[in-house]
Design a protein around this motif. Structure first.
Motif, PDB file in Angstrom:
ATOM      1  N   SER A  47      19.958  20.435  28.418  1.00 41.86           N
ATOM      2  CA  SER A  47      21.234  21.104  28.188  1.00 41.86           C
ATOM      3  C   SER A  47      21.236  22.546  28.705  1.00 41.86           C
ATOM      4  O   SER A  47      22.279  23.050  29.109  1.00 41.86           O
ATOM      5  CB  SER A  47      21.595  21.073  26.698  1.00 41.86           C
ATOM      6  N   THR A  48      20.072  23.211  28.685  1.00 38.79           N
ATOM      7  CA  THR A  48      20.001  24.600  29.173  1.00 38.79           C
ATOM      8  C   THR A  48      19.435  24.695  30.581  1.00 38.79           C
ATOM      9  O   THR A  48      19.484  25.758  31.197  1.00 38.79           O
ATOM     10  CB  THR A  48      19.116  25.460  28.243  1.00 38.79           C
ATOM     11  N   GLY A  49      18.882  23.599  31.095  1.00 40.24           N
ATOM     12  CA  GLY A  49      18.275  23.639  32.420  1.00 40.24           C
ATOM     13  C   GLY A  49      16.974  24.420  32.426  1.00 40.24           C
ATOM     14  O   GLY A  49      16.634  25.054  33.428  1.00 40.24           O
ATOM     15  N   GLN A  50      16.245  24.372  31.298  1.00 33.13           N
ATOM     16  CA  GLN A  50      14.995  25.117  31.193  1.00 33.13           C
ATOM     17  C   GLN A  50      13.834  24.193  30.863  1.00 33.13           C
ATOM     18  O   GLN A  50      13.995  23.180  30.191  1.00 33.13           O
ATOM     19  CB  GLN A  50      15.090  26.204  30.125  1.00 33.13           C
ATOM     20  N   ALA A  51      12.664  24.596  31.353  1.00 34.98           N
ATOM     21  CA  ALA A  51      11.417  23.929  31.017  1.00 34.98           C
ATOM     22  C   ALA A  51      10.465  24.994  30.499  1.00 34.98           C
ATOM     23  O   ALA A  51      10.334  26.055  31.113  1.00 34.98           O
ATOM     24  CB  ALA A  51      10.843  23.242  32.242  1.00 34.98           C
ATOM     25  N   ASN A  52       9.812  24.721  29.356  1.00 34.34           N
ATOM     26  CA  ASN A  52       8.909  25.696  28.764  1.00 34.34           C
ATOM     27  C   ASN A  52       7.475  25.170  28.855  1.00 34.34           C
ATOM     28  O   ASN A  52       7.143  24.171  28.235  1.00 34.34           O
ATOM     29  CB  ASN A  52       9.301  25.966  27.308  1.00 34.34           C
ATOM     30  N   PHE A  53       6.653  25.870  29.633  1.00 36.33           N
ATOM     31  CA  PHE A  53       5.245  25.540  29.783  1.00 36.33           C
ATOM     32  C   PHE A  53       4.442  26.460  28.875  1.00 36.33           C
ATOM     33  O   PHE A  53       4.669  27.669  28.864  1.00 36.33           O
ATOM     34  CB  PHE A  53       4.790  25.753  31.231  1.00 36.33           C
ATOM     35  N   THR A  54       3.493  25.903  28.114  1.00 35.41           N
ATOM     36  CA  THR A  54       2.657  26.727  27.239  1.00 35.41           C
ATOM     37  C   THR A  54       1.199  26.322  27.363  1.00 35.41           C
ATOM     38  O   THR A  54       0.888  25.175  27.693  1.00 35.41           O
ATOM     39  CB  THR A  54       3.089  26.609  25.764  1.00 35.41           C
ATOM     40  N   GLY A  55       0.334  27.283  27.079  1.00 32.58           N
ATOM     41  CA  GLY A  55      -1.101  27.041  27.073  1.00 32.58           C
ATOM     42  C   GLY A  55      -1.736  27.104  28.450  1.00 32.58           C
ATOM     43  O   GLY A  55      -1.574  26.184  29.235  1.00 32.58           O
ATOM     44  N   ASN A  56      -2.424  28.178  28.735  1.00 33.95           N
ATOM     45  CA  ASN A  56      -3.138  28.341  30.014  1.00 33.95           C
ATOM     46  C   ASN A  56      -2.267  28.001  31.219  1.00 33.95           C
ATOM     47  O   ASN A  56      -2.649  27.201  32.069  1.00 33.95           O
ATOM     48  CB  ASN A  56      -4.409  27.490  30.033  1.00 33.95           C
ATOM     49  N   VAL A  57      -1.102  28.610  31.288  1.00 33.36           N
ATOM     50  CA  VAL A  57      -0.162  28.331  32.367  1.00 33.36           C
ATOM     51  C   VAL A  57      -0.646  28.996  33.653  1.00 33.36           C
ATOM     52  O   VAL A  57      -1.014  30.167  33.663  1.00 33.36           O
ATOM     53  CB  VAL A  57       1.257  28.838  32.019  1.00 33.36           C
ATOM     54  N   LEU A  58      -0.652  28.242  34.732  1.00 34.96           N
ATOM     55  CA  LEU A  58      -1.005  28.757  36.054  1.00 34.96           C
ATOM     56  C   LEU A  58       0.079  28.335  37.026  1.00 34.96           C
ATOM     57  O   LEU A  58       0.410  27.153  37.138  1.00 34.96           O
ATOM     58  CB  LEU A  58      -2.356  28.234  36.521  1.00 34.96           C
ATOM     59  N   ILE A  59       0.653  29.339  37.712  1.00 32.07           N
ATOM     60  CA  ILE A  59       1.702  29.084  38.688  1.00 32.07           C
ATOM     61  C   ILE A  59       1.181  29.517  40.044  1.00 32.07           C
ATOM     62  O   ILE A  59       0.646  30.620  40.198  1.00 32.07           O
ATOM     63  CB  ILE A  59       2.976  29.868  38.341  1.00 32.07           C
ATOM     64  N   MET A  64      -0.038  33.359  46.262  1.00 33.54           N
ATOM     65  CA  MET A  64       0.260  34.060  45.021  1.00 33.54           C
ATOM     66  C   MET A  64      -0.090  33.176  43.839  1.00 33.54           C
ATOM     67  O   MET A  64       0.203  31.986  43.826  1.00 33.54           O
ATOM     68  CB  MET A  64       1.749  34.427  44.966  1.00 33.54           C
ATOM     69  N   ARG A  65      -0.750  33.787  42.817  1.00 34.46           N
ATOM     70  CA  ARG A  65      -1.083  33.091  41.580  1.00 34.46           C
ATOM     71  C   ARG A  65      -0.608  33.933  40.404  1.00 34.46           C
ATOM     72  O   ARG A  65      -0.849  35.132  40.364  1.00 34.46           O
ATOM     73  CB  ARG A  65      -2.593  32.874  41.436  1.00 34.46           C
ATOM     74  N   LEU A  66       0.069  33.293  39.443  1.00 39.60           N
ATOM     75  CA  LEU A  66       0.517  33.956  38.236  1.00 39.60           C
ATOM     76  C   LEU A  66       0.020  33.135  37.064  1.00 39.60           C
ATOM     77  O   LEU A  66       0.218  31.914  37.036  1.00 39.60           O
ATOM     78  CB  LEU A  66       2.043  34.053  38.211  1.00 39.60           C
ATOM     79  N   SER A  67      -0.647  33.798  36.114  1.00 39.59           N
ATOM     80  CA  SER A  67      -1.098  33.091  34.918  1.00 39.59           C
ATOM     81  C   SER A  67      -0.553  33.799  33.684  1.00 39.59           C
ATOM     82  O   SER A  67      -0.325  35.008  33.699  1.00 39.59           O
ATOM     83  CB  SER A  67      -2.625  33.022  34.870  1.00 39.59           C
ATOM     84  N   ALA A  68      -0.333  33.018  32.613  1.00 36.60           N
ATOM     85  CA  ALA A  68       0.220  33.559  31.368  1.00 36.60           C
ATOM     86  C   ALA A  68       0.017  32.543  30.253  1.00 36.60           C
ATOM     87  O   ALA A  68      -0.334  31.391  30.507  1.00 36.60           O
ATOM     88  CB  ALA A  68       1.706  33.863  31.530  1.00 36.60           C
ATOM     89  N   ASP A  69       0.274  32.987  29.022  1.00 35.11           N
ATOM     90  CA  ASP A  69       0.193  32.083  27.874  1.00 35.11           C
ATOM     91  C   ASP A  69       1.375  31.121  27.845  1.00 35.11           C
ATOM     92  O   ASP A  69       1.240  29.963  27.468  1.00 35.11           O
ATOM     93  CB  ASP A  69       0.169  32.875  26.563  1.00 35.11           C
ATOM     94  N   SER A  70       2.568  31.626  28.248  1.00 33.70           N
ATOM     95  CA  SER A  70       3.789  30.830  28.190  1.00 33.70           C
ATOM     96  C   SER A  70       4.704  31.196  29.354  1.00 33.70           C
ATOM     97  O   SER A  70       4.811  32.376  29.699  1.00 33.70           O
ATOM     98  CB  SER A  70       4.514  31.095  26.866  1.00 33.70           C
ATOM     99  N   VAL A  71       5.339  30.197  29.950  1.00 34.35           N
ATOM    100  CA  VAL A  71       6.289  30.435  31.041  1.00 34.35           C
ATOM    101  C   VAL A  71       7.496  29.535  30.847  1.00 34.35           C
ATOM    102  O   VAL A  71       7.361  28.325  30.661  1.00 34.35           O
ATOM    103  CB  VAL A  71       5.668  30.155  32.429  1.00 34.35           C
ATOM    104  N   THR A  72       8.691  30.158  30.881  1.00 30.29           N
ATOM    105  CA  THR A  72       9.932  29.398  30.837  1.00 30.29           C
ATOM    106  C   THR A  72      10.520  29.373  32.240  1.00 30.29           C
ATOM    107  O   THR A  72      10.753  30.419  32.840  1.00 30.29           O
ATOM    108  CB  THR A  72      10.937  30.024  29.856  1.00 30.29           C
TER     109      THR A  72
END
Length: 159
Positions: A47-59, A64-72
């Motif tokens: 409904s919002t067009g969002q995906a929430n990734f959590t836990g050792n997120v690597l993009i 380019m590499r981006l890491s974080a605890d959570s990524v929407t």
């Protein structure tokens, strides 16, 4: 006092300027490359067009590499075929070629190639360090702008 000691003392002090621009990344990021995301969990809200990734997120996108605890991930209107933005939080680290940046939070606008890092943001380029409250990195042209109590440590060139 000798001039080189005065210059060294000035470089050790926080800079009271509003913003400073630096090069970021020996190789510019290909903002048209596919974006690959890995994480421990994924929750999708159609409904919002969002995906929430959590836990050792690597993009990853190109080099380019981006890491974080959570990524929407927010998708552009009209379906989940094109990523609009990535909102990262918790121990955000961005690496592009030999350069690295860290912050508490980051927002990556995939279309423009801009990443805004906030919360104790810091850019490291070799032994040079640049920090501020807000760092905006443009992956298209390889520059970064730092604002909010800018602090820097610059190493003198080789012999």
């Amino acid at each position: 006092m000798p001039r080189f000691l005065i210059l060294a003392a000035l470089l050790a002090l926080p800079l009271p300027v509003a913003a400073q621009t630096v090069a970021f990344g020996g190789i510019k990021a290909d903002t048209r490359a596919p974006v690959e995301v890995t994480a421990e969990t994924l929750k999708v809200d159609q409904s919002t067009g969002q995906a929430n990734f959590t836990g050792n997120v690597l993009i990853g996108q190109g080099q380019m590499r981006l890491s974080a605890d959570s990524v929407t991930v927010t998708y552009a209107q009209g379906g989940q075929q094109k990523i609009k933005t990535l909102n990262a939080s918790g121990g955000v680290t961005l690496v592009n070629g030999p350069d690295a940046a860290e912050a508490a939070e980051a927002v990556y606008d995939v279309e423009t190639g801009n990443i805004v890092l906030t919360g104790d943001a810091i850019v490291t380029q070799g032994q040079n360090v640049l920090a501020g409250d807000r760092i905006e990195v443009n992956l298209t042209d390889g520059t970064a702008s730092v604002a909010g109590r800018v602090r820097t440590v610059l190493q003198p060139g080789g012999n």
